[in-house]
Design a protein around this motif. Sequence first.
Motif, mmCIF file in Angstrom:
data_model
loop_
_atom_site.group_PDB
_atom_site.id
_atom_site.type_symbol
_atom_site.label_atom_id
_atom_site.label_comp_id
_atom_site.label_asym_id
_atom_site.label_seq_id
_atom_site.Cartn_x
_atom_site.Cartn_y
_atom_site.Cartn_z
ATOM 1 N N ARG A 209 0.858 -1.181 0.000
ATOM 2 C CA ARG A 209 0.000 0.000 0.000
ATOM 3 C C ARG A 209 0.893 1.230 0.000
ATOM 4 N NH1 ARG A 209 -1.888 -2.986 4.804
ATOM 5 N NH2 ARG A 209 -0.444 -2.540 6.526
ATOM 6 N N LYS A 210 0.295 2.415 -0.085
ATOM 7 C CA LYS A 210 1.071 3.648 -0.160
ATOM 8 C C LYS A 210 2.074 3.714 0.984
ATOM 9 C CE LYS A 210 1.708 7.719 -2.174
ATOM 10 N NZ LYS A 210 2.089 7.849 -3.585
ATOM 11 N N GLY A 211 3.335 3.946 0.622
ATOM 12 C CA GLY A 211 4.373 4.050 1.634
ATOM 13 C C GLY A 211 4.925 2.724 2.097
ATOM 14 N N GLU A 212 4.542 1.614 1.428
ATOM 15 C CA GLU A 212 5.024 0.300 1.822
ATOM 16 C C GLU A 212 5.343 -0.538 0.587
ATOM 17 O OE1 GLU A 212 2.249 -1.615 4.403
ATOM 18 O OE2 GLU A 212 2.509 -0.170 6.020
ATOM 19 N N ILE A 213 6.512 -1.182 0.590
ATOM 20 C CA ILE A 213 6.914 -2.041 -0.514
ATOM 21 C C ILE A 213 7.587 -3.297 0.032
ATOM 22 C CG2 ILE A 213 7.215 -0.155 -2.178
ATOM 23 C CD1 ILE A 213 10.238 -0.275 -1.675
ATOM 24 N N TYR A 214 7.636 -4.320 -0.805
ATOM 25 C CA TYR A 214 8.383 -5.542 -0.503
ATOM 26 C C TYR A 214 9.500 -5.664 -1.527
ATOM 27 C CZ TYR A 214 9.563 -10.531 -0.627
ATOM 28 O OH TYR A 214 10.244 -11.720 -0.649
ATOM 29 N N VAL A 215 10.707 -5.987 -1.067
ATOM 30 C CA VAL A 215 11.857 -6.104 -1.960
ATOM 31 C C VAL A 215 12.534 -7.455 -1.744
ATOM 32 C CG1 VAL A 215 14.104 -5.145 -2.619
ATOM 33 C CG2 VAL A 215 12.255 -3.608 -1.926
ATOM 34 N N THR A 230 21.520 -1.746 0.204
ATOM 35 C CA THR A 230 21.586 -0.825 -0.935
ATOM 36 C C THR A 230 20.456 -1.105 -1.927
ATOM 37 O OG1 THR A 230 23.223 -2.246 -2.043
ATOM 38 C CG2 THR A 230 24.061 -0.396 -0.741
ATOM 39 N N ALA A 231 20.046 -2.365 -2.035
ATOM 40 C CA ALA A 231 18.940 -2.706 -2.937
ATOM 41 C C ALA A 231 17.618 -2.127 -2.444
ATOM 42 C CB ALA A 231 18.826 -4.215 -3.083
ATOM 43 N N MET A 232 17.386 -2.192 -1.136
ATOM 44 C CA MET A 232 16.159 -1.625 -0.588
ATOM 45 C C MET A 232 16.153 -0.109 -0.754
ATOM 46 S SD MET A 232 15.406 -3.992 2.771
ATOM 47 C CE MET A 232 17.009 -3.739 3.555
ATOM 48 N N SER A 233 17.316 0.496 -0.610
ATOM 49 C CA SER A 233 17.425 1.943 -0.808
ATOM 50 C C SER A 233 17.185 2.304 -2.267
ATOM 51 C CB SER A 233 18.817 2.412 -0.368
ATOM 52 O OG SER A 233 19.072 2.072 0.979
ATOM 53 N N ALA A 234 17.847 1.588 -3.181
ATOM 54 C CA ALA A 234 17.668 1.849 -4.608
ATOM 55 C C ALA A 234 16.227 1.602 -5.031
ATOM 56 C CB ALA A 234 18.621 0.963 -5.406
ATOM 57 N N SER A 235 15.615 0.553 -4.486
ATOM 58 C CA SER A 235 14.226 0.241 -4.824
ATOM 59 C C SER A 235 13.283 1.339 -4.355
ATOM 60 C CB SER A 235 13.826 -1.100 -4.194
ATOM 61 O OG SER A 235 14.598 -2.157 -4.711
ATOM 62 N N ILE A 250 8.779 8.756 4.781
ATOM 63 C CA ILE A 250 9.221 7.428 5.193
ATOM 64 C C ILE A 250 8.558 6.354 4.337
ATOM 65 C CG2 ILE A 250 9.135 5.710 7.045
ATOM 66 C CD1 ILE A 250 9.435 7.987 9.044
ATOM 67 N N ILE A 251 9.375 5.434 3.836
ATOM 68 C CA ILE A 251 8.887 4.272 3.107
ATOM 69 C C ILE A 251 9.210 3.038 3.946
ATOM 70 C CG2 ILE A 251 9.055 2.904 0.990
ATOM 71 C CD1 ILE A 251 10.044 5.495 -0.407
ATOM 72 N N GLN A 252 8.191 2.268 4.273
ATOM 73 C CA GLN A 252 8.392 1.025 5.006
ATOM 74 C C GLN A 252 8.767 -0.056 3.986
ATOM 75 O OE1 GLN A 252 8.227 1.126 8.257
ATOM 76 N NE2 GLN A 252 6.971 2.924 8.701
ATOM 77 N N VAL A 253 9.932 -0.642 4.162
ATOM 78 C CA VAL A 253 10.422 -1.630 3.204
ATOM 79 C C VAL A 253 10.491 -2.996 3.881
ATOM 80 C CG1 VAL A 253 12.229 -2.234 1.558
ATOM 81 C CG2 VAL A 253 11.803 0.174 2.107
ATOM 82 N N TYR A 254 9.649 -3.909 3.401
ATOM 83 C CA TYR A 254 9.624 -5.263 3.960
ATOM 84 C C TYR A 254 10.518 -6.180 3.136
ATOM 85 C CZ TYR A 254 5.729 -3.629 6.761
ATOM 86 O OH TYR A 254 4.956 -2.931 7.665
ATOM 87 N N ASN A 255 11.089 -7.168 3.810
ATOM 88 C CA ASN A 255 11.991 -8.106 3.161
ATOM 89 C C ASN A 255 11.844 -9.456 3.842
ATOM 90 O OD1 ASN A 255 13.929 -8.117 5.524
ATOM 91 N ND2 ASN A 255 14.078 -5.954 4.918
ATOM 92 N N SER A 316 3.579 -10.972 9.300
ATOM 93 C CA SER A 316 2.113 -10.865 9.322
ATOM 94 C C SER A 316 1.618 -9.859 8.300
ATOM 95 C CB SER A 316 1.633 -10.486 10.731
ATOM 96 O OG SER A 316 2.044 -9.172 11.078
ATOM 97 N N VAL A 317 2.385 -8.786 8.104
ATOM 98 C CA VAL A 317 2.017 -7.797 7.080
ATOM 99 C C VAL A 317 2.140 -8.413 5.700
ATOM 100 C CG1 VAL A 317 2.655 -5.607 6.018
ATOM 101 C CG2 VAL A 317 2.641 -5.808 8.502
ATOM 102 N N LEU A 318 3.265 -9.087 5.429
ATOM 103 C CA LEU A 318 3.479 -9.699 4.127
ATOM 104 C C LEU A 318 2.479 -10.800 3.835
ATOM 105 C CD1 LEU A 318 7.381 -9.882 3.900
ATOM 106 C CD2 LEU A 318 5.836 -8.315 2.708
ATOM 107 N N GLY A 319 2.000 -11.459 4.907
ATOM 108 C CA GLY A 319 1.021 -12.525 4.722
ATOM 109 C C GLY A 319 -0.258 -12.045 4.046
#
Length: 322
Positions: A209-215, A230-235, A250-255, A316-319
């Motif tokens: 969702r807005k402000g959240e990504i999975y890398v 660096t990949a999460m930053s570049a993404s 702020i972007i929440q980056v899940y991995n 739980s978020v990624l689920g």
Amino acid sequence: MELNIIKCHGSGNDFFIIDEMAHSYELTDQQRSSLAILLCNRETELGADGILFVQMSEHADACMRVFNSDGSEASMCGNGLRCVARYVCEKLSLKEAVIETMKADLQVSVQDDLHDGVPTYMVEISPISFNVKDLPLHIEEKELIQGKLPTLSKELAFTALAVPNPHIISVVNKEQLQSSIQKKLSETVNGPNDLFPDGVNVSFVLPLRKGEIYVRTFERGVGFTNACGTAMSASSLVTCLLDLNQKEEIIQVYNNGGKVRCVVHEDHIDLIGNASYVFSCYVKVDLDGSAFRVTNKQEYNEEINRYKELEKIAASVLGEYL
């Protein structure tokens, strides 16, 4: 040779810290490479994605050198830099510091805990370049921003950038993420190929969702990792270019190893995440015989348990999406 090492991780991207500031190991680069291959082998009782060598610097608080598990040296490592930031700040009793890396001197600082009891640090990711020569990427164009590389995929669009490690980023859907595409093309560009002679980190990005990504990243010299800083930053930067997210927010980056926060600025990216210790030990190494023995191992159980709590929250978020 007897080494004092600390096993640490940033978002599950794990390393050994070897302090060459306090110890006169007098290692050669060939020995550093050999140590990385030996100690990072996951078929042994140790195993990691790489080794972080902390050295004296003539103009910064310390110098970080990164050797991947295959023995190659990386120009930068965002998750590793957070771990070095913690080690140096605690060693020198600092709240912020400057760490020399291969391409730049980078600001680091202590932050409020990402989760209760999880040591958290912010590190500067820079310089940033979209010039394909800086990766290098052999194409006729000077830049590749949401462009095609037909020999890799006729469907996916890629953005190429160096931060300063080389990356290609593709924003994908769930079906593309769950396919074998990323593994196949990552192995192609990190083997003998005409596009990326030095190899490249390959990331697939799934907007949540807005402000959240999975890398998810296939890291040059390592393979698939729990996370690549660096990949999460570049993404994060690429999603701002595509108006999926906004700079200065702020972007929440899940991995696969948890989560971090990124803030994209005009000339750099702030990477904010954990710097957790797993254990410390002594390692008696025989490089000639390619053997080692671990002694005096002490685990950081409280830190391990605190980070597991953060992992569960991230999972739980990624689920909801995967």
